[in-house]
Design an enzyme around this catalytic site. Structure first.
Site, PDB file in Angstrom:
ATOM      1  N   GLY A 232     -92.187-101.116  65.079  1.00 50.80           N
ATOM      2  CA  GLY A 232     -91.425-100.656  63.919  1.00 50.80           C
ATOM      3  C   GLY A 232     -89.960-101.022  64.041  1.00 50.80           C
ATOM      4  O   GLY A 232     -89.603-102.010  64.685  1.00 50.80           O
ATOM      5  N   SER A 233     -89.118-100.184  63.450  1.00 51.13           N
ATOM      6  CA  SER A 233     -87.696-100.516  63.374  1.00 51.13           C
ATOM      7  C   SER A 233     -87.002-100.284  64.718  1.00 51.13           C
ATOM      8  O   SER A 233     -87.506 -99.548  65.581  1.00 51.13           O
ATOM      9  CB  SER A 233     -87.025 -99.646  62.315  1.00 51.13           C
ATOM     10  OG  SER A 233     -86.967 -98.306  62.780  1.00 51.13           O
ATOM     11  N   GLY A 237     -87.533 -97.357  67.596  1.00 49.01           N
ATOM     12  CA  GLY A 237     -87.782 -97.716  68.993  1.00 49.01           C
ATOM     13  C   GLY A 237     -86.794 -97.041  69.936  1.00 49.01           C
ATOM     14  O   GLY A 237     -87.172 -96.576  71.020  1.00 49.01           O
ATOM     15  N   GLU A 254     -92.247-102.998  70.304  1.00 47.93           N
ATOM     16  CA  GLU A 254     -92.252-104.243  69.517  1.00 47.93           C
ATOM     17  C   GLU A 254     -91.491-103.917  68.235  1.00 47.93           C
ATOM     18  O   GLU A 254     -92.031-103.350  67.303  1.00 47.93           O
ATOM     19  CB  GLU A 254     -93.695-104.664  69.258  1.00 47.93           C
ATOM     20  CG  GLU A 254     -93.840-106.111  68.858  1.00 47.93           C
ATOM     21  CD  GLU A 254     -93.926-106.272  67.368  1.00 47.93           C
ATOM     22  OE1 GLU A 254     -92.892-106.670  66.773  1.00 47.93           O
ATOM     23  OE2 GLU A 254     -94.982-106.006  66.788  1.00 47.93           O
ATOM     24  N   CYS A 288     -92.694-108.704  60.995  1.00 50.67           N
ATOM     25  CA  CYS A 288     -91.631-108.734  62.013  1.00 50.67           C
ATOM     26  C   CYS A 288     -91.399-110.172  62.456  1.00 50.67           C
ATOM     27  O   CYS A 288     -90.351-110.485  63.006  1.00 50.67           O
ATOM     28  CB  CYS A 288     -91.960-107.813  63.168  1.00 50.67           C
ATOM     29  SG  CYS A 288     -93.546-108.156  63.874  1.00 50.67           S
TER      30      CYS A 288
HETATM   31  C1  UN1 Z   1     -95.839-107.671  62.662  1.00 54.91           C
HETATM   32  O1  UN1 Z   1     -95.270-108.105  61.676  1.00 54.91           O
HETATM   33  O2  UN1 Z   1     -95.575-106.502  63.086  1.00 54.91           O
HETATM   34  O3  UN1 Z   1     -97.588-113.168  64.323  1.00 54.91           O
HETATM   35  C2  UN1 Z   1     -96.918-108.365  63.392  1.00 54.91           C
HETATM   36  C3  UN1 Z   1     -97.797-112.618  63.234  1.00 54.91           C
HETATM   37  C4  UN1 Z   1     -98.928-111.623  63.160  1.00 54.91           C
HETATM   38  C5  UN1 Z   1     -98.466-110.278  63.586  1.00 54.91           C
HETATM   39  C6  UN1 Z   1     -97.215-109.767  62.945  1.00 54.91           C
HETATM   40  N1  UN1 Z   1     -99.974-112.066  64.028  1.00 54.91           N
HETATM   41  O4  UN1 Z   1     -97.167-112.872  62.220  1.00 54.91           O
END
Ligand code: UN1
Length: 500
Positions: A232-233, A237, A254, A288
Site C-alpha cells: 500500500g501507501s 507502511g 511493498e 504500484c
Molecule cells: C501492485 O500494483 O501492487 O508487476 C502489484 C505488476 C503486477 C503486480 C502489481 N504483477 O504490475
C-alpha cells in the site's frame, strides 16, 4: 451480467451483504453493492488467537502435505478464474482482462509454492571443529498478517499466503476496505478447500478481517503475529513498520513506486510505444508498477512524443466489464481529485499537459472516469518525485545516459524501472551497480506486469520487502543454525582453551 449475477457466480450471497456499516460501492458506476458488517478490534484479537492455535498444529504437518493444500487451492482458483476475474473488476474497476490476469497470478504462485513445499532447503556448512557438523534449517515462523491495497485486491494476498502456508504459517488477511468483495470470495474458496482437506487443516488457518486501519493496527501490535506483510501507501507502511518495530516483529513492505523508463536513441520505438501505453494507462495508472516517468533522449523525443500523444487520443475509456475497453475508472472521486491537483501543480512547474480530466460524467455520474494524461516537463521537478495514483505520465529529455540514470534514481521510491535500448553497453550499464536503484530493472519491457517467479518489491521508500518468487519464501520462516558434536571431545570454536 448484472452485479448480483457477478456476485453469485463468485459464490457470494448478496442477501448476506445487507445492513452492515461498511458501504461498498463499485467504481464501475458508483452504486452500492454491499453493506458489510465490519470486524472489530475484538474480532481481530479472537482471529489472532485462533491463528496462534492453528500455528501449533500446522507447523507439525510435513511441508509437502502443506503444499497439497495449496495445490488444491490452485485447482479451485482455476475453476473459479472467470467468476473471480469479473468480481475483481466489479470490486476495483480494472478491465476484465486484467482481473483475469490477477487471478492467473494467484494460480501461478500456488503452483510455485507447491513445488517449493518440497524445496525449503537449508545448507550444510563446514565446521572448523573436528567431529562436528553444521547445518542451517528453516522452520515455520508464526502467524502472518497480510494487508493489501485496493488496486490489486487479491494477487498480493496470494503471493504472501501461498508461500506462508507451505512455510507452515497461518494467514490473517486485512484487505482494503474499498475492495473486500473479492477477498470474501477467496476466503470462501479457502474455507471449502480447508474443509475438504480434513483435520490436517486446523481451524483458523486462513482468515479474513473486513474493516479499516484499526484491524491492521491490531495485527501489527500483537505479539502473536510474527510477520506483517503490507502492500500500500508509504504512510501506511511507515505506520505498520513503526508499530512492528516496538516489538521487533518482522515486516515485508511493498509500498509506493514511481517507476521510470529511459528511452535511448537505439530503441525500437514501435515496441517502446506499446510498452509505454500498457504500463502507463493499464489499470488506469493505479498499479504500484505503473510507468510514471518517461526519460527520453533528446534526439528521438520529437519522434516519440507526438506518436504517444496520438495513441492516447484513441484509447477506449469506459465500462471495464465491457470487451474492448482498455481504460476503466479510477477507484473513486477522491482519486480523480488528486489527479486534477497533480496536473495543476505540474502546470505550475512548467509542464504542458496533453489529455486528462473527467470523462463520461453523464453516463456514470457516480464514478470517476478520467482520460490519461501525458505531461511534458521542462525538467524533473517536485511533482515528479511524488506518486499520484492516476494515469499521469511525465516526460523529460536527456542528453547522456549518465544524466538519464541520475534523473531516474533521484526520486524517493525504488520499485520498478526499465530501459529501451538495443545498445548492450547502455543496457548493461543500466543493470549494473551504477545503474537503476530499483528492486526490478527491465530491458525492452515496461516496468509493470512482473512474473511471479522473480522476487517482487523494491528499495528506498518502497520498503525493501520481497514477495512472490526467488527466495522470498525465507521471509516467512525462521533460520536456525545447528551445530552437532558427534566426537568424544569438546573443542571450542576459535581454538579457545578453557580447561577446568
Ligand atoms: C501492485 O500494483 O501492487 O508487476 C502489484 C505488476 C503486477 C503486480 C502489481 N504483477 O504490475
Amino acid at each position: 451480467m448484472t452485479y448480483t449475477e457477478i456476485l453469485k457466480a463468485a459464490r457470494l450471497d448478496p442477501e448476506t451483504f445487507r445492513g452492515g456499516e461498511l458501504t461498498v460501492t463499485t467504481p464501475v458506476d458508483g452504486t452500492e453493492v454491499a453493506a458489510l458488517r465490519q470486524h472489530t478490534r475484538a474480532d481481530a484479537e479472537a482471529a489472532i488467537a485462533r491463528a496462534a492455535g492453528a500455528f501449533d498444529k500446522w507447523r507439525r504437518v510435513p511441508a509437502p502435505r502443506r503444499g497439497e493444500l495449496v495445490r488444491r487451492l490452485g485447482v479451485a482458483l482455476r475453476e473459479e478464474k472467470e467468476a473471480l476475474g469479473r468480481l475483481v473488476t466489479l470490486d476495483c474497476g480494472k478491465i476484465v482482462q486484467e482481473g483475469l490476469g490477477e487471478v492467473q497470478e494467484m494460480i501461478d504462485i500456488c503452483d510455485f509454492a507447491v513445488g517449493l513445499s518440497r524445496q525449503l532447503h537449508g545448507l550444510t556448512i563446514a565446521s572448523e571443529r573436528p567431529g562436528h557438523a553444521m547445518r542451517e534449517t528453516w522452520h515455520p515462523k508464526g502467524v502472518c498478517g497480510v494487508i493489501t491495497a485496493f488496486n490489486f485486491p487479491v494477487a498480493p494476498w496470494s503471493w504472501n499466503a501461498a508461500l506462508a502456508l507451505v512455510c507452515g504459517d497461518p494467514v490473517i488477511w486485512k484487505p482494503s476496505e474499498k475492495t473486500p468483495l473479492t477477498a470474501l470470495a477467496v476466503q470462501g474458496i479457502c474455507d471449502r478447500v480447508c474443509r475438504d482437506f480434513g483435520e490436517d487443516a486446523p481451524e483458523g488457518l486462513i482468515q479474513t478481517l473486513v474493516g479499516g486501519h484499526e484491524l491492521g493496527q491490531a495485527l501489527s501490535a500483537s505479539e502473536d503475529v510474527a510477520i506483517v506483510s503490507a502492500t500500500g501507501s508509504v504512510p501506511m507502511g511507515r505506520a505498520v513498520a513503526g508499530e512492528m518495530a516496538k516489538r521487533l516483529g518482522r515486516t515485508i513492505l511493498e509500498l509506493g513506486g514511481n517507476n521510470g523508463m529511459i528511452v535511448a536513441p537505439s530503441a525500437d520505438l514501435e515496441m517502446a510505444l506499446r510498452a509505454i501505453v500498457f504500463s502507463a494507462v493499464g489499470t488506469a495508472g493505479q498499479r504500484c508498477t505503473t510507468l510514471r516517468r518517461l526519460i527520453v533522449h533528446e534526439d528521438i523525443y520529437d519522434d516519440l512524443l507526438p506518436r504517444l500523444i496520438a495513441a492516447y487520443e484513441t484509447l477506449p475509456i469506459g465500462n471495464p466489464l465491457e470487451d474492448g475497453t482498455l481504460v476503466g475508472p479510477l477507484i473513486d472521486k477522491a482519486a480523480a481529485g488528486a489527479m486534477a491537483q497533480a496536473l495543476k501543480q505540474a502546470q505550475a512547474e512548467g509542464g504542458t499537459v496533453h489529455g486528462g480530466g473527467a470523462v463520461l460524467e453523464d453516463d456514470f455520474p457516480g464514478a470517476a472516469y478520467v482520460a490519461p494524461s501525458i505531461v511534458e516537463m521542462p525538467q524533473q521537478s517536485a511533482i515528479m518525485h511524488h506518486e499520484t495514483f492516476a494515469p499521469i505520465l511525465y516526460a523529460v529529455k536527456y542528453k547522456t545516459l549518465e544524466e538519464a540514470i541520475a534523473l531516474h534514481n533521484a526520486v524517493p521510491q525504488g520499485l520498478s524501472s526499465c530501459i529501451f535500448s538495443t545498445d548492450l553497453r547502455e543496457t548493461e550499464t543500466f543493470l549494473s551497480a551504477v545503474g537503476s536503484d530499483c528492486g526490478i530493472a527491465n530491458v525492452n519491457i515496461g516496468p509493470s506486469g512482473a512474473e511471479i517467479g522473480g522476487a517482487f518489491g523494491g528499495e528506498k521508500d518502497t520498503g525493501g520487502g520481497r514477495e512472490s518468487g526467488s527466495d522470498a519464501w525465507k521471509g516467512y520462516m525462521r533460520r536456525q543454525t545447528q551445530t552437532i558434536n558427534y566426537s568424544r571431545e569438546l573443542p571450542l570454536a576459535q581454538g579457545i582453551r578453557f580447561d577446568i
